[in-house]
Scaffold this active site. Structure first.
Site, PDB file in Angstrom:
ATOM      1  N   LYS A   1       7.553  16.499  23.223  1.00  0.00           N
ATOM      2  CA  LYS A   1       8.918  16.612  23.825  1.00  0.00           C
ATOM      3  C   LYS A   1       8.953  17.523  24.941  1.00  0.00           C
ATOM      4  O   LYS A   1       9.634  17.262  25.817  1.00  0.00           O
ATOM      5  CB  LYS A   1       9.980  17.234  22.557  1.00  0.00           C
ATOM      6  CG  LYS A   1      10.044  16.520  21.446  1.00  0.00           C
ATOM      7  CD  LYS A   1      10.840  17.056  20.363  1.00  0.00           C
ATOM      8  CE  LYS A   1      10.445  18.121  19.526  1.00  0.00           C
ATOM      9  NZ  LYS A   1       9.164  17.939  18.820  1.00  0.00           N
ATOM     10  N   THR A   2       8.080  18.487  24.788  1.00  0.00           N
ATOM     11  CA  THR A   2       8.142  19.486  25.862  1.00  0.00           C
ATOM     12  C   THR A   2       7.632  18.892  27.133  1.00  0.00           C
ATOM     13  O   THR A   2       7.941  19.113  28.415  1.00  0.00           O
ATOM     14  CB  THR A   2       7.301  20.879  25.672  1.00  0.00           C
ATOM     15  OG1 THR A   2       7.944  21.498  24.492  1.00  0.00           O
ATOM     16  CG2 THR A   2       7.317  21.831  26.777  1.00  0.00           C
TER      17      THR A   2
ATOM     18  N   ASP B   1      14.565  23.879  24.276  1.00  0.00           N
ATOM     19  CA  ASP B   1      13.575  23.629  23.137  1.00  0.00           C
ATOM     20  C   ASP B   1      14.423  24.203  21.820  1.00  0.00           C
ATOM     21  O   ASP B   1      15.388  24.908  21.963  1.00  0.00           O
ATOM     22  CB  ASP B   1      12.605  24.308  23.277  1.00  0.00           C
ATOM     23  CG  ASP B   1      11.243  23.792  22.296  1.00  0.00           C
ATOM     24  OD1 ASP B   1      11.677  22.601  21.971  1.00  0.00           O
ATOM     25  OD2 ASP B   1      10.326  24.292  22.270  1.00  0.00           O
TER      26      ASP B   1
ATOM     27  N   THR C   1      13.653  19.441  16.347  1.00  0.00           N
ATOM     28  CA  THR C   1      12.821  19.018  15.247  1.00  0.00           C
ATOM     29  C   THR C   1      14.081  18.151  14.103  1.00  0.00           C
ATOM     30  O   THR C   1      13.406  17.638  13.192  1.00  0.00           O
ATOM     31  CB  THR C   1      11.896  19.845  14.791  1.00  0.00           C
ATOM     32  OG1 THR C   1      12.697  21.068  14.507  1.00  0.00           O
ATOM     33  CG2 THR C   1      10.784  20.299  15.431  1.00  0.00           C
TER      34      THR C   1
ATOM     35  N   ARG D   1      -0.659  17.213  19.647  1.00  0.00           N
ATOM     36  CA  ARG D   1      -1.242  18.791  19.759  1.00  0.00           C
ATOM     37  C   ARG D   1      -2.386  19.044  18.856  1.00  0.00           C
ATOM     38  O   ARG D   1      -3.302  19.695  18.956  1.00  0.00           O
ATOM     39  CB  ARG D   1       0.010  19.600  19.347  1.00  0.00           C
ATOM     40  CG  ARG D   1      -0.303  21.030  19.225  1.00  0.00           C
ATOM     41  CD  ARG D   1       0.717  21.851  18.822  1.00  0.00           C
ATOM     42  NE  ARG D   1       1.420  21.815  20.259  1.00  0.00           N
ATOM     43  CZ  ARG D   1       2.712  22.021  20.307  1.00  0.00           C
ATOM     44  NH1 ARG D   1       3.531  21.714  19.216  1.00  0.00           N
ATOM     45  NH2 ARG D   1       3.294  22.091  21.395  1.00  0.00           N
TER      46      ARG D   1
HETATM   47  P1  ADP Z   1       6.298  19.296  21.406  1.00  0.00           P
HETATM   48  O1  ADP Z   1       7.110  19.952  22.515  1.00  0.00           O
HETATM   49  O2  ADP Z   1       6.848  18.061  20.741  1.00  0.00           O
HETATM   50  O3  ADP Z   1       6.289  20.309  20.402  1.00  0.00           O
HETATM   51  P2  ADP Z   1       4.208  19.383  23.218  1.00  0.00           P
HETATM   52  O4  ADP Z   1       4.932  18.260  24.400  1.00  0.00           O
HETATM   53  O5  ADP Z   1       4.267  20.665  23.672  1.00  0.00           O
HETATM   54  O6  ADP Z   1       5.170  18.860  21.928  1.00  0.00           O
HETATM   55  O7  ADP Z   1       2.850  18.574  23.156  1.00  0.00           O
HETATM   56  C1  ADP Z   1       1.778  19.224  22.582  1.00  0.00           C
HETATM   57  C2  ADP Z   1       0.613  18.823  23.337  1.00  0.00           C
HETATM   58  O8  ADP Z   1       0.046  17.682  23.107  1.00  0.00           O
HETATM   59  C3  ADP Z   1       0.502  18.989  24.888  1.00  0.00           C
HETATM   60  O9  ADP Z   1      -0.086  19.893  25.354  1.00  0.00           O
HETATM   61  C4  ADP Z   1       0.058  17.690  25.470  1.00  0.00           C
HETATM   62  O10 ADP Z   1      -1.187  17.955  26.031  1.00  0.00           O
HETATM   63  C5  ADP Z   1      -0.216  16.788  24.306  1.00  0.00           C
HETATM   64  N1  ADP Z   1       0.596  15.583  24.168  1.00  0.00           N
HETATM   65  C6  ADP Z   1       1.810  15.610  23.467  1.00  0.00           C
HETATM   66  N2  ADP Z   1       2.136  14.073  23.772  1.00  0.00           N
HETATM   67  C7  ADP Z   1       1.257  13.581  24.396  1.00  0.00           C
HETATM   68  C8  ADP Z   1       1.015  12.322  24.927  1.00  0.00           C
HETATM   69  N3  ADP Z   1       1.982  11.251  24.568  1.00  0.00           N
HETATM   70  N4  ADP Z   1       0.006  11.805  25.577  1.00  0.00           N
HETATM   71  C9  ADP Z   1      -0.990  12.856  25.886  1.00  0.00           C
HETATM   72  N5  ADP Z   1      -0.945  14.121  25.469  1.00  0.00           N
HETATM   73  C10 ADP Z   1       0.233  14.403  24.886  1.00  0.00           C
END
Ligand code: ADP
Length: 354
Positions: free
Chosen positions: A76-77, A121, A170, A229
């Site tokens: 998401k981030t 977030d 979430t 992640r």
């Molecule tokens: P969330 O905000 O949903 O908790 P993040 O965007 O922070 O998740 O993602 C966590 C890590 O996973 C990031 O550092 C990124 O490198 C990796 N990641 C997430 N989604 C992908 C994707 N679709 N392709 C490659 N790497 C991803």
């Protein structure tokens, strides 16, 4: 967290904790895809988002507000950063818990530049007055700033330049309807399949400038709980193992040995997942049992079990959410090497999102 073993059990900070712990953020930043075409998987959300962004660019307008929902660690981030990069806009990052008062939000909103992307977030954790201020700002591009106190207080409307809110949650179900309705695009991220995670691992290995064999990458992918992640984190731990205890090669031997050290099993379950299933099977005879009772039994917060543990166990068919509580599916008994009770414990799953 509560309970005597809480620190040891995680999941916060544990290897399969889908949340990032602060020291890990820099390592993550290096692995984040920067553009939409580098973002692996989530084909539907990616296509729809690309259309929203292209249309906005063609009209030379800010894109509509975007809400991204789904379990932690799915991107998401990363997508929020990609949205800003794709439209060449600056990005401001904050989170629901960081905004304690409506005044904090007013300060952020009134300092936004034209076209800026505001990433919030955990948007479901905004305090109610901030939430109300936000949806007025999202709809009318206006914020009412209160000047003075008590009877002399006056509210001065302040026009805002157009901007785009990207909210991440979430728990989409916890967002009040007036706020949810302000988002022109809502994308739900789902767990990744093994093929997609394999691509994530291979891409990350390239970024880290390490060579990994295809079977080792596949082993990491299949034990990553459908979460990029976690895949990236396991890759870093396998690299540690190979360097410190192995011969430097990231091969299947290193992958299996490292994952054993960190107690991640073949299905990607860690100690907390197994203790939830084990409590369900052995202490509650397979359920159904209420979520909070189950959380207490494993010494965890209800929210931790609900947002970090359950979604993957449900998706993998180990756990069932029923109207009467949580039940162990046959697969849970089998995975733990226990004999399931004679008559079925599997009740109809509860419909709806989590
Ligand atoms: P969330 O905000 O949903 O908790 P993040 O965007 O922070 O998740 O993602 C966590 C890590 O996973 C990031 O550092 C990124 O490198 C990796 N990641 C997430 N989604 C992908 C994707 N679709 N392709 C490659 N790497 C991803």
């Amino acid at each position: 967290m509560n309970g005597p073993d809480a620190e040891e059990q995680g999941p916060p900070g544990s290897l399969t904790d889908p949340q990032a712990v602060p020291p890990e953020r820099a390592a993550e930043a290096a692995l984040r895809p920067k553009r939409l075409d580098e973002f692996v998987g989530q084909q539907v959300v990616r296509d729809q988002l690309s259309l929203v962004l292209d249309a906005a660019t063609a009209r030379e307008r800010s894109p509509e507000h975007v809400l991204l929902s789904g379990p932690p660690g799915l991107g998401k981030t990363t997508l929020a950063m990609i949205i800003a990069a794709e439209i060449s806009a600056p990005l401001r990052i904050t989170s629901g818990p960081a905004i304690q008062h409506a005044g904090d939000l007013a300060a952020i909103l009134s300092s936004l530049d034209e076209g800026e992307v505001l990433f919030i977030d955990e948007i479901h954790r905004l305090a109610r007055p901030a939430e109300e201020m936000l949806y007025i700002a999202m709809e009318d591009f206006r914020v009412d700033v209160v000047v003075g106190k008590g009877v002399g207080a006056t509210s001065i409307p302040l026009e805002l330049p157009p901007f785009t809110v990207v909210g991440a949650t979430t728990r989409a179900g916890l967002l009040p309807a007036p706020l949810r309705d302000r988002f022109g695009f809502v994308g739900h991220l789902d767990f990744y399949d093994a093929g997609e995670l394999l691509q994530v691992v291979q891409r990350s290995a390239q970024r880290l400038e390490v060579e990994i064999t295809a079977d080792a990458a596949g082993e990491i992918a299949s034990r990553s709980r459908g979460t990029p992640r976690i895949a990236n984190r396991l890759l870093r731990r396998v690299r540690d193992w190979a360097q410190v205890r192995g011969d430097g090669n990231l091969d299947l031997i290193a992958a299996r040995a490292a994952l054993e050290v960190y107690e991640v099993d073949q299905r990607g379950l860690d100690r907390l997942d197994r203790s939830v299933l084990s409590a369900l099977c052995t202490r509650f005879a397979g359920g159904p049992v209420g979520l909070s009772t189950l959380a207490v039994a494993v010494g965890e917060e209800t929210e931790t079990v609900e947002t970090m543990v359950e979604p993957y166990l449900v998706r993998e068919g180990f756990l069932l959410r029923t109207p009467r509580g949580r039940s162990a599916a046959r697969a849970a008994w089998e995975h733990l090497g226990l004999a399931p009770p004679e008559s079925g414990t599997e009740t109809a799953p509860m419909l709806g999102r989590f």
